[in-house]
Design a protein around this motif. Structure first.
Motif, PDB file in Angstrom:
ATOM      1  N   MET A  50     -60.916 -13.246  69.466  1.00 37.39           N
ATOM      2  CA  MET A  50     -60.610 -11.995  68.776  1.00 37.39           C
ATOM      3  C   MET A  50     -61.824 -11.554  67.973  1.00 37.39           C
ATOM      4  SD  MET A  50     -57.810 -11.251  65.774  1.00 37.39           S
ATOM      5  CE  MET A  50     -56.423 -11.689  66.788  1.00 37.39           C
ATOM      6  N   LEU A  51     -62.131 -10.281  68.061  1.00 39.40           N
ATOM      7  CA  LEU A  51     -63.233  -9.714  67.286  1.00 39.40           C
ATOM      8  C   LEU A  51     -62.789  -9.546  65.842  1.00 39.40           C
ATOM      9  CD1 LEU A  51     -66.133  -8.729  67.780  1.00 39.40           C
ATOM     10  CD2 LEU A  51     -65.210  -6.430  68.087  1.00 39.40           C
ATOM     11  N   GLN A  90     -66.431   1.310  67.749  1.00 40.92           N
ATOM     12  CA  GLN A  90     -65.066   1.778  67.987  1.00 40.92           C
ATOM     13  C   GLN A  90     -64.968   2.647  69.233  1.00 40.92           C
ATOM     14  OE1 GLN A  90     -63.878   3.630  64.299  1.00 40.92           O
ATOM     15  NE2 GLN A  90     -63.426   1.682  63.320  1.00 40.92           N
ATOM     16  N   THR A  91     -66.035   3.364  69.583  1.00 42.35           N
ATOM     17  CA  THR A  91     -65.986   4.223  70.775  1.00 42.35           C
ATOM     18  C   THR A  91     -65.893   3.404  72.056  1.00 42.35           C
ATOM     19  OG1 THR A  91     -68.416   4.294  70.878  1.00 42.35           O
ATOM     20  CG2 THR A  91     -67.313   6.026  69.620  1.00 42.35           C
ATOM     21  N   ASN A 133     -62.051  -4.385  65.043  1.00 38.61           N
ATOM     22  CA  ASN A 133     -61.465  -5.560  64.417  1.00 38.61           C
ATOM     23  C   ASN A 133     -60.084  -5.817  65.003  1.00 38.61           C
ATOM     24  OD1 ASN A 133     -60.763  -7.652  62.739  1.00 38.61           O
ATOM     25  ND2 ASN A 133     -60.506  -6.388  60.920  1.00 38.61           N
ATOM     26  N   GLY A 134     -59.878  -7.011  65.560  1.00 41.93           N
ATOM     27  CA  GLY A 134     -58.599  -7.363  66.168  1.00 41.93           C
ATOM     28  C   GLY A 134     -58.581  -7.263  67.672  1.00 41.93           C
ATOM     29  N   ALA A 135     -59.628  -6.717  68.292  1.00 40.47           N
ATOM     30  CA  ALA A 135     -59.669  -6.597  69.753  1.00 40.47           C
ATOM     31  C   ALA A 135     -59.721  -7.989  70.384  1.00 40.47           C
ATOM     32  CB  ALA A 135     -60.874  -5.769  70.179  1.00 40.47           C
ATOM     33  N   ARG A 136     -58.901  -8.188  71.418  1.00 37.73           N
ATOM     34  CA  ARG A 136     -58.864  -9.489  72.096  1.00 37.73           C
ATOM     35  C   ARG A 136     -59.692  -9.441  73.373  1.00 37.73           C
ATOM     36  NH1 ARG A 136     -53.288 -10.872  73.476  1.00 37.73           N
ATOM     37  NH2 ARG A 136     -52.737  -8.715  73.035  1.00 37.73           N
ATOM     38  N   PHE A 168     -59.870  -0.004  76.898  1.00 32.55           N
ATOM     39  CA  PHE A 168     -61.120  -0.430  77.513  1.00 32.55           C
ATOM     40  C   PHE A 168     -60.985  -1.783  78.214  1.00 32.55           C
ATOM     41  CE2 PHE A 168     -62.105   2.453  74.070  1.00 32.55           C
ATOM     42  CZ  PHE A 168     -63.040   3.303  74.638  1.00 32.55           C
ATOM     43  N   VAL A 169     -59.790  -2.114  78.685  1.00 31.25           N
ATOM     44  CA  VAL A 169     -59.564  -3.389  79.358  1.00 31.25           C
ATOM     45  C   VAL A 169     -60.481  -3.499  80.570  1.00 31.25           C
ATOM     46  CG1 VAL A 169     -57.658  -2.421  80.722  1.00 31.25           C
ATOM     47  CG2 VAL A 169     -57.809  -4.900  80.384  1.00 31.25           C
TER      48      VAL A 169
END
Length: 319
Positions: free
Chosen positions: A177-178, A184-185, A190-193, A213-214
């Motif tokens: 996790m970030l 952000q673009t 914060n919280g991106a897995r 953005f998967v």
């Protein structure tokens, strides 16, 4: 806005419509050393601006998936109501709790970090250690005082909330996790897995596994991190990758996540408003929720405390 209309000068937000979104059943504002009363009185419902707010209630749980049959739809409807009842301060039924001690995995009595380490050890491949470079700022004494009182080994030992550990062990295939906003673009929030795809010498390559953005891949370098609020007599500077293993996470860190399977382990009862509600509301279906609760003697039970500050809801009911 005074240039548009002089009357706007004395109006809240210059008469601009401001939309505020949130869920009062979730964890409220954190007040350092604050008690129940301090937290409740700091809620926006106690603000003088609340009297001019118009409340709109969202009634559909968008996190839950759609039922494929009338029976499943009814089950999801009951589950959604149960989640709201928990947020309103009701007790949990025994259906989601596990009472057999053998159903617990080996590391449930360890910390989140120890549990993540155990899972990494079970994954194939060799772990790659990444060590941070730690330094301090805003220390009132001399460099000699600093080295004597807080040697580098002590700084390396510190594990501060919101910061990666000094010894970060990673492995290809590990889910991370970030912990900070990078871009952000591109979805690097914060919280991106993400899942780790390459372990390089000075950085790692990760693939985003959820959100818009998967599938996109990004290189995550070391960067200078610093805790936002600590009681240490200096400002800790840690140059490390802003990553955290996220097979297990604290309830606070889970806010904003949507997960197919949630195993909630409570060796101790929750201690703040909304923690229990946040934990169970992360799951996308009732079949994906399992709760493990320990009593005072570390025996399995289906009873636990659900801490809810009900006075927070009074102004909402009036609205």
């Amino acid at each position: 806005m005074k240039a548009v209309d002089p009357k706007c000068y004395n109006m809240p937000f210059g008469r601009i419509t401001v939309v505020l979104g949130g869920d009062f059943r979730k964890i409220l504002l954190v007040i350092t050393y604050g008690d129940h009363a301090d937290i409740a009185v700091s809620c926006i419902t106690r603000s003088r601006l609340w009297s001019i707010c118009q409340v709109f209630l969202l009634i559909e749980n968008m996190r839950l998936k759609q039922g494929e049959s009338d029976r499943e739809s009814e089950e999801l409807k009951k589950f959604a109501k149960w989640v709201l009842d928990i947020g309103n301060g009701q007790v949990i039924p025994p259906r989601y709790t596990v009472l057999e001690r053998e159903s617990y995995f080996d590391a449930t009595n360890q910390t989140v970090g120890h549990l993540d380490s155990l899972i990494i050890d079970k994954l194939p491949g060799e772990s790659v250690p990444y060590f941070s470079v730690d330094d301090v700022e805003e220390f009132g004494g001399t460099d000699e005082d600093l080295n004597e009182s807080f040697p580098v080994e002590y700084l390396n030992y510190l594990n501060v909330a919101g910061m990666s550990p000094h010894d970060l062990k990673l492995k290809v295939g590990v889910v991370v996790m970030l912990m900070h906003n990078l871009n952000q673009t591109l979805g690097l929030c914060n919280g991106a897995r993400m899942i780790l795809t390459k372990c390089l010498r000075f950085c790692v390559e990760c693939e985003v596994i959820c959100g818009t953005f998967v599938g996109s891949k990004h290189f995550i370098p070391r960067m200078e991190l610093s805790p936002s609020d600590t009681k240490m007599p200096f400002k800790l500077l840690r140059k490390q990758m802003p990553l955290q293993i996220c097979y297990a996470m604290t309830i606070n860190k889970s806010q904003g996540q949507s997960l197919k399977t949630v195993g909630l382990y409570l060796p101790k009862s929750v201690f703040i408003h909304g923690q229990y509600y946040v934990a169970i509301s992360r799951v996308t279906s009732p079949t994906g929720l399992t709760i493990f609760v320990d009593d005072m003697s570390r025996a399995a039970t289906n009873l636990t405390q659900n801490d809810v500050y009900k006075e927070v809801f009074y102004s909402l009911r009036e609205a």
